[in-house]
Design a protein around this motif. Structure first.
Motif, PDB file in Angstrom:
ATOM      1  N   GLY A   1       0.826  -1.213   0.000  1.00  0.00           N
ATOM      2  CA  GLY A   1       0.000   0.000   0.000  1.00  0.00           C
ATOM      3  C   GLY A   1       0.850   1.249   0.000  1.00  0.00           C
ATOM      4  N   SER A   2       0.298   2.334   0.562  1.00  0.00           N
ATOM      5  CA  SER A   2       1.029   3.600   0.644  1.00  0.00           C
ATOM      6  C   SER A   2       0.288   4.522   1.604  1.00  0.00           C
ATOM      7  N   LYS A   3       0.845   5.712   1.773  1.00  0.00           N
ATOM      8  CA  LYS A   3       0.202   6.707   2.633  1.00  0.00           C
ATOM      9  C   LYS A   3      -1.172   7.095   2.110  1.00  0.00           C
ATOM     10  N   TYR A   4      -1.459   6.760   0.860  1.00  0.00           N
ATOM     11  CA  TYR A   4      -2.748   7.141   0.256  1.00  0.00           C
ATOM     12  C   TYR A   4      -3.667   5.950   0.016  1.00  0.00           C
ATOM     13  N   GLN A   5      -3.306   4.754   0.548  1.00  0.00           N
ATOM     14  CA  GLN A   5      -4.207   3.635   0.253  1.00  0.00           C
ATOM     15  C   GLN A   5      -5.533   3.852   0.975  1.00  0.00           C
ATOM     16  N   ASP A   6      -6.568   3.180   0.479  1.00  0.00           N
ATOM     17  CA  ASP A   6      -7.939   3.490   0.910  1.00  0.00           C
ATOM     18  C   ASP A   6      -8.126   3.556   2.422  1.00  0.00           C
ATOM     19  N   TYR A   7      -7.679   2.499   3.140  1.00  0.00           N
ATOM     20  CA  TYR A   7      -8.005   2.496   4.565  1.00  0.00           C
ATOM     21  C   TYR A   7      -7.188   3.538   5.333  1.00  0.00           C
ATOM     22  N   VAL A   8      -5.994   3.867   4.849  1.00  0.00           N
ATOM     23  CA  VAL A   8      -5.186   4.896   5.518  1.00  0.00           C
ATOM     24  C   VAL A   8      -5.850   6.258   5.356  1.00  0.00           C
ATOM     25  N   ARG A   9      -6.236   6.546   4.134  1.00  0.00           N
ATOM     26  CA  ARG A   9      -6.897   7.818   3.848  1.00  0.00           C
ATOM     27  C   ARG A   9      -8.205   7.935   4.636  1.00  0.00           C
ATOM     28  N   SER A  10      -8.975   6.849   4.644  1.00  0.00           N
ATOM     29  CA  SER A  10     -10.288   6.976   5.286  1.00  0.00           C
ATOM     30  C   SER A  10     -10.137   7.035   6.808  1.00  0.00           C
ATOM     31  N   LEU A  11      -9.133   6.360   7.346  1.00  0.00           N
ATOM     32  CA  LEU A  11      -8.858   6.462   8.775  1.00  0.00           C
ATOM     33  C   LEU A  11      -8.374   7.870   9.132  1.00  0.00           C
ATOM     34  N   GLY A  12      -7.467   8.405   8.330  1.00  0.00           N
ATOM     35  CA  GLY A  12      -6.965   9.763   8.572  1.00  0.00           C
ATOM     36  C   GLY A  12      -8.098  10.789   8.540  1.00  0.00           C
ATOM     37  N   ARG A  13      -8.980  10.633   7.557  1.00  0.00           N
ATOM     38  CA  ARG A  13     -10.095  11.571   7.426  1.00  0.00           C
ATOM     39  C   ARG A  13     -11.091  11.416   8.579  1.00  0.00           C
ATOM     40  N   GLU A  14     -11.319  10.161   9.019  1.00  0.00           N
ATOM     41  CA  GLU A  14     -12.247   9.937  10.133  1.00  0.00           C
ATOM     42  C   GLU A  14     -11.698  10.531  11.437  1.00  0.00           C
ATOM     43  N   LEU A  15     -10.389  10.349  11.665  1.00  0.00           N
ATOM     44  CA  LEU A  15      -9.789  10.907  12.881  1.00  0.00           C
ATOM     45  C   LEU A  15      -9.928  12.432  12.906  1.00  0.00           C
ATOM     46  N   ALA A  16      -9.786  13.039  11.737  1.00  0.00           N
ATOM     47  CA  ALA A  16      -9.886  14.507  11.658  1.00  0.00           C
ATOM     48  C   ALA A  16     -11.327  14.986  11.782  1.00  0.00           C
ATOM     49  N   SER A  17     -12.233  14.318  11.057  1.00  0.00           N
ATOM     50  CA  SER A  17     -13.608  14.836  10.998  1.00  0.00           C
ATOM     51  C   SER A  17     -14.434  14.440  12.212  1.00  0.00           C
ATOM     52  N   LYS A  18     -14.264  13.207  12.667  1.00  0.00           N
ATOM     53  CA  LYS A  18     -15.117  12.731  13.755  1.00  0.00           C
ATOM     54  C   LYS A  18     -14.478  12.983  15.126  1.00  0.00           C
ATOM     55  N   HIS A  19     -13.154  12.881  15.188  1.00  0.00           N
ATOM     56  CA  HIS A  19     -12.503  12.933  16.493  1.00  0.00           C
ATOM     57  C   HIS A  19     -11.656  14.188  16.720  1.00  0.00           C
ATOM     58  N   GLN A  20     -11.645  15.092  15.738  1.00  0.00           N
ATOM     59  CA  GLN A  20     -10.906  16.362  15.900  1.00  0.00           C
ATOM     60  C   GLN A  20      -9.432  16.142  16.209  1.00  0.00           C
ATOM     61  N   LEU A  21      -8.856  15.128  15.573  1.00  0.00           N
ATOM     62  CA  LEU A  21      -7.433  14.852  15.723  1.00  0.00           C
ATOM     63  C   LEU A  21      -6.729  15.102  14.392  1.00  0.00           C
ATOM     64  N   ALA A  22      -5.445  15.401  14.469  1.00  0.00           N
ATOM     65  CA  ALA A  22      -4.633  15.385  13.258  1.00  0.00           C
ATOM     66  C   ALA A  22      -4.163  13.954  13.024  1.00  0.00           C
TER      67      ALA A  22
END
Lengths: 249, 249
Positions: free
Chosen positions: A52-73
């Motif tokens: 995979g990579s820093k942009y693979q699906d689950y990494v991207r969606s986890l990163g976005r969920e942490l930011a949008s739902k949990h207010q984390l970077a």
């Protein structure tokens, strides 16, 4: 740390970065809430899996969920032989996988270099405006092979999600030495019919983790069949732990 | 089914009941939201552990949480040799535990009687006004020894929390035959250093469960050290699964 773009997409701020580390460059991405919260934000570092990579699906969606739902970077960097560390940008996942497997077998320094890349990335990220809260780590499979030594070495990490890996492989001695030094709370994910890492080797690794605050979640299916609810659960686990703990000083 | 009291305490309706079953009486308790929801309520049956009763702390608090937080009804009945099935009302937990262990070893009919008690209780509860939604089961340790055969036999149960038990003990053959017949989603809890049921025997039991939709959560510590977050997690698991699934017809 140089940012090559900075945009808000679907309610999440997205910044691409590169970090110069002597002769090599670490390519990464940072997701964060579009507006900075009043307190310094917590940060989750995400280590992707082999192929995979820093942009693979689950990494991207986890990163976005942490930011949008949990207010984390949340930040991800490409692992050795992967993503933008390759001339082809990691488009051929199987080739990256094979190169990683060979490097894992033949270059004992690989783990140390990745630990150093993560530490330099963390230093640079924590210096950014708005960041500076507690730090977590999330990485399965290759993300544990290379991430467990980082978590063991880095006292600033105060909670980790690890798994899909066992006490096995070319770097077993390193893992065996590092596992008891993991002292933060850990959620460990295991797949009951993992074809790459035997159930027993996974139990052995979980058992060896030094922290008394650890939970193992096992689900049915093979290496790639982690159910979607575990991604949500693991994000909530980190959010809960990071909100409770001040960063280690 | 006779109710001996009916009161609302701390926002949860509480009804004590007895159910006549030939020569014996099944003593139970029913918790529910004080106001009936518009839809027929889901119901969780809770099987307590050896030495406890329908009123032991974690059973009561789980029943109250299901009612107050998840808008579900929850019922517990005393197990064989326990609680109000005893002359002393189960005040001497160690005595109840010893009597259960002896009965487990010597009376193969015990499991069948408890399954029949649960089924008769379920029949009576589903006939109550306001109930009639999907049914779940929650029971660890003795609650799995006696509850797994119930879940295997009872197609009306559409999600279950089991665990703190292994493929071992006097009724192993019964458990071995029933585990593959458990076809509903299961959350299975295991304690990493369980002094009563070995880790390996727990893995064997989880492995034998027939449902493909199963998750194992392992936590550190002994038989009695299930962390409080797993009680909350298991209640949410049942609430989620019961809200998604219509009762089997």
């Amino acid at each position: 740390m140089r940012f090559s773009d900075d945009s808000v997409v679907g309610g999440v701020r997205h910044r691409r970065f590169t970090l110069a580390r002597g002769s090599r460059t670490v390519p990464g991405v940072l997701w964060s809430p579009p507006a900075e919260p009043p307190e310094p934000m917590g940060l989750v570092l995400i280590g992707h899996g082999a192929s995979g990579s820093k942009y693979q699906d689950y990494v991207r969606s986890l990163g976005r969920e942490l930011a949008s739902k949990h207010q984390l970077a949340a930040a991800a960097i490409d692992g050795p032989t992967h993503g933008d560390r390759r001339d082809d940008g990691g488009r051929d996942g199987q080739r990256a996988f094979l190169d990683f497997a060979m490097m894992w077998s033949s270059e004992p320094g690989m783990t140390e270099e990745m630990v150093a890349d993560w530490q330099a990335t963390l230093d640079a990220l924590l210096a950014l405006e708005g960041l500076g809260g507690p730090v977590g780590y999330w990485g399965l499979s290759m993300g544990t092979i290379l991430g467990l030594p980082f978590v063991a070495a880095e006292k600033r990490v105060s909670a980790a999600v690890l798994g899909l890996m066992g006490m096995t492989g070319p770097t077993t001695e390193r893992i065996r030495a590092d596992a008891p030094r993991v002292s933060c709370p850990v959620l460990f994910l295991l797949q009951w019919s993992d074809e790459l890492f035997s159930r027993q080797s996974g139990f052995e690794l979980f058992d060896a983790l030094g922290t008394p605050d650890k939970t193992l979640h096992a689900n049915t299916g093979g290496h790639g069949a982690v159910p979607s609810h575990e991604f949500a659960t693991s994000a909530s686990f980190l959010a809960r732990r990071l909100s409770r703990r001040p960063p280690a000083s």
